[in-house]
Design a protein around this motif. Structure first.
Motif, PDB file in Angstrom:
ATOM      1  N   GLY A 198       0.773  -1.243   0.000  1.00 18.61           N
ATOM      2  CA  GLY A 198       0.000   0.000   0.000  1.00 18.61           C
ATOM      3  C   GLY A 198       0.797   1.281   0.000  1.00 18.61           C
ATOM      4  O   GLY A 198       0.223   2.362   0.207  1.00 18.61           O
ATOM      5  N   TYR A 199       2.106   1.205  -0.256  1.00 17.31           N
ATOM      6  CA  TYR A 199       2.921   2.414  -0.292  1.00 17.31           C
ATOM      7  C   TYR A 199       3.148   2.861  -1.741  1.00 17.31           C
ATOM      8  O   TYR A 199       3.477   2.038  -2.599  1.00 17.31           O
ATOM      9  CB  TYR A 199       4.275   2.179   0.387  1.00 17.31           C
ATOM     10  N   PRO A 200       2.981   4.143  -2.021  1.00 14.29           N
ATOM     11  CA  PRO A 200       3.190   4.634  -3.392  1.00 14.29           C
ATOM     12  C   PRO A 200       4.662   4.633  -3.778  1.00 14.29           C
ATOM     13  O   PRO A 200       5.545   4.815  -2.932  1.00 14.29           O
ATOM     14  CB  PRO A 200       2.640   6.062  -3.347  1.00 14.29           C
ATOM     15  N   THR A 201       4.920   4.428  -5.063  1.00 15.89           N
ATOM     16  CA  THR A 201       6.301   4.307  -5.535  1.00 15.89           C
ATOM     17  C   THR A 201       7.135   5.539  -5.223  1.00 15.89           C
ATOM     18  O   THR A 201       8.326   5.421  -4.907  1.00 15.89           O
ATOM     19  CB  THR A 201       6.320   4.072  -7.062  1.00 15.89           C
ATOM     20  N   GLU A 202       6.531   6.722  -5.305  1.00 19.92           N
ATOM     21  CA  GLU A 202       7.304   7.946  -5.116  1.00 19.92           C
ATOM     22  C   GLU A 202       7.792   8.125  -3.682  1.00 19.92           C
ATOM     23  O   GLU A 202       8.676   8.939  -3.409  1.00 19.92           O
ATOM     24  CB  GLU A 202       6.504   9.177  -5.538  1.00 19.92           C
ATOM     25  N   MET A 203       7.226   7.337  -2.737  1.00 22.58           N
ATOM     26  CA  MET A 203       7.635   7.448  -1.334  1.00 22.58           C
ATOM     27  C   MET A 203       8.728   6.465  -0.949  1.00 22.58           C
ATOM     28  O   MET A 203       9.291   6.559   0.141  1.00 22.58           O
ATOM     29  CB  MET A 203       6.433   7.239  -0.412  1.00 22.58           C
ATOM     30  N   ILE A 204       9.041   5.527  -1.836  1.00 22.96           N
ATOM     31  CA  ILE A 204       9.973   4.462  -1.488  1.00 22.96           C
ATOM     32  C   ILE A 204      11.339   4.707  -2.117  1.00 22.96           C
ATOM     33  O   ILE A 204      11.498   4.661  -3.346  1.00 22.96           O
ATOM     34  CB  ILE A 204       9.439   3.085  -1.940  1.00 22.96           C
ATOM     35  N   ASN A 205      12.331   4.978  -1.270  1.00 25.70           N
ATOM     36  CA  ASN A 205      13.730   5.058  -1.698  1.00 25.70           C
ATOM     37  C   ASN A 205      14.444   3.826  -1.158  1.00 25.70           C
ATOM     38  O   ASN A 205      14.427   3.571   0.044  1.00 25.70           O
ATOM     39  CB  ASN A 205      14.407   6.315  -1.156  1.00 25.70           C
ATOM     40  N   MET A 206      15.065   3.066  -2.043  1.00 26.06           N
ATOM     41  CA  MET A 206      15.760   1.851  -1.621  1.00 26.06           C
ATOM     42  C   MET A 206      17.166   2.197  -1.147  1.00 26.06           C
ATOM     43  O   MET A 206      17.901   2.918  -1.836  1.00 26.06           O
ATOM     44  CB  MET A 206      15.800   0.834  -2.757  1.00 26.06           C
ATOM     45  N   GLY A 207      17.539   1.670   0.014  1.00 29.07           N
ATOM     46  CA  GLY A 207      18.814   2.020   0.610  1.00 29.07           C
ATOM     47  C   GLY A 207      19.818   0.888   0.591  1.00 29.07           C
ATOM     48  O   GLY A 207      19.466  -0.276   0.794  1.00 29.07           O
ATOM     49  N   MET A 208      21.069   1.248   0.351  1.00 25.13           N
ATOM     50  CA  MET A 208      22.152   0.273   0.359  1.00 25.13           C
ATOM     51  C   MET A 208      23.294   0.759   1.233  1.00 25.13           C
ATOM     52  O   MET A 208      23.354   1.935   1.602  1.00 25.13           O
ATOM     53  CB  MET A 208      22.649   0.014  -1.066  1.00 25.13           C
ATOM     54  N   LEU A 209      24.183  -0.159   1.576  1.00 29.49           N
ATOM     55  CA  LEU A 209      25.391   0.146   2.313  1.00 29.49           C
ATOM     56  C   LEU A 209      26.578   0.162   1.355  1.00 29.49           C
ATOM     57  O   LEU A 209      26.576  -0.534   0.338  1.00 29.49           O
ATOM     58  CB  LEU A 209      25.649  -0.918   3.389  1.00 29.49           C
ATOM     59  N   SER A 210      27.604   0.920   1.713  1.00 24.00           N
ATOM     60  CA  SER A 210      28.795   0.967   0.869  1.00 24.00           C
ATOM     61  C   SER A 210      29.436  -0.404   0.696  1.00 24.00           C
ATOM     62  O   SER A 210      30.112  -0.661  -0.304  1.00 24.00           O
ATOM     63  CB  SER A 210      29.827   1.936   1.457  1.00 24.00           C
TER      64      SER A 210
END
Length: 285
Positions: A198-210
């Motif tokens: 139920g979350y819109p695409t524009e609100m989701i930032n995918m995070g990674m580690l170095s």
């Protein structure tokens, strides 16, 4: 789409400041903590010192230069070092300390990142978000940094509350985006599960580690784009040693992410740059 660096190891930001392409969209300055001095006086720290300490003058100056390039500067509160249990123990006092810092650097700070990694109640986080919104208005960015499991499901996360309950609450509309900690779970299937919850695409930032595999992350981003999704953005923790070049040239990460998000645009730019270079060479002959 957002391309975000977390910035806690305060190396200089010359690589970003001098980049004419202006690919980076956000920098999350990390991290604010609270506590008591030896005399029992409450304090606010940016990592280990008062944010107004002169040792941070160059940090704030660099961020001003970044902001002039159109980059949003977000102040992160919490993370692994904590902040919220102390904050809510004397909420009025610590909230005032936080707002004083934001007001001091209002020419720099565009928003706040609430990275809750300790137990607090849903009511308390609602109170904080509402107070931030009332103080700074709709244009002030409010982001959060949940674990991927907390967005894929509705179970309580590290903060002890359900992000779905928060999102559906009266302050849910004030949350600008989620920087989701996809550490070890940066893949298309998990991205789909977050959207299906139920979350819109524009609100989701995918995070990674170095420390994560850069090629795998780039492949995931390409898979998301090929599948027809409009990814909200990508972030890396943290700037100073961002892959693939690490400390030698951390800005390479943002360029590689940009090419993965905008494959056609990147190809056209490269094609155009090649012919400009060729024409320049011919004129020199």
């Amino acid at each position: 789409m957002k391309i975000i660096y977390y910035y806690q190891t305060f190396v200089v930001l010359d690589k970003i400041i001098e980049d004419d392409n202006n690919i980076v969209t956000h920098i999350h300055l990390s991290s604010i903590h609270f506590g008591l001095n030896d005399n029992a006086k409450p304090y606010i720290h940016l990592n280990d010192d008062d944010p107004r300490n002169k040792k941070f003058n160059n940090v704030w100056d660099d961020l001003r230069k970044c902001k002039k390039k159109g980059i949003k500067v977000i102040l992160m509160v919490g993370g692994a070092g904590g902040a919220y249990e102390v904050m809510f123990s004397k909420y009025s006092i610590y909230k005032t300390l936080l707002f004083d810092v934001i007001d001091k650097y209002k020419d720099v700070i565009d928003g706040i990142d609430l990275d809750v990694e300790e137990y607090i109640t849903l009511g308390n986080i609602i109170l904080l978000i509402n107070d931030i919104h009332l103080k700074y208005g709709s244009n002030f960015i409010i982001s959060m940094t949940p674990l991927v499991d907390s967005i894929m499901s509705n179970d309580p996360g590290m903060g002890g509350f359900s992000y779905k309950d928060l999102y559906n609450s009266i302050v849910g509309k004030h949350i600008t985006y989620f920087n989701v900690q996809c550490y070890g779970s940066f893949n298309l299937d998990n991205y789909k599960k977050m959207l299906s919850n139920g979350y819109p695409t524009e609100m989701i930032n995918m995070g990674m580690l170095s420390s994560m595999d850069m090629d795998s992350a780039l492949d995931t981003i390409k898979d998301i784009i090929k599948a027809g999704y409009v990814l909200g953005g990508v972030y890396n923790w943290e700037y100073y040693n961002s892959p693939p070049d690490g400390e030698k040239n951390p800005i390479t990460w943002s360029k590689e992410i940009y090419k993965a998000i905008h494959p056609k645009t990147s190809y056209i730019k490269a094609y155009f740059a090649y012919y400009i270079s060729l024409i320049t060479t011919l004129f020199k002959l």
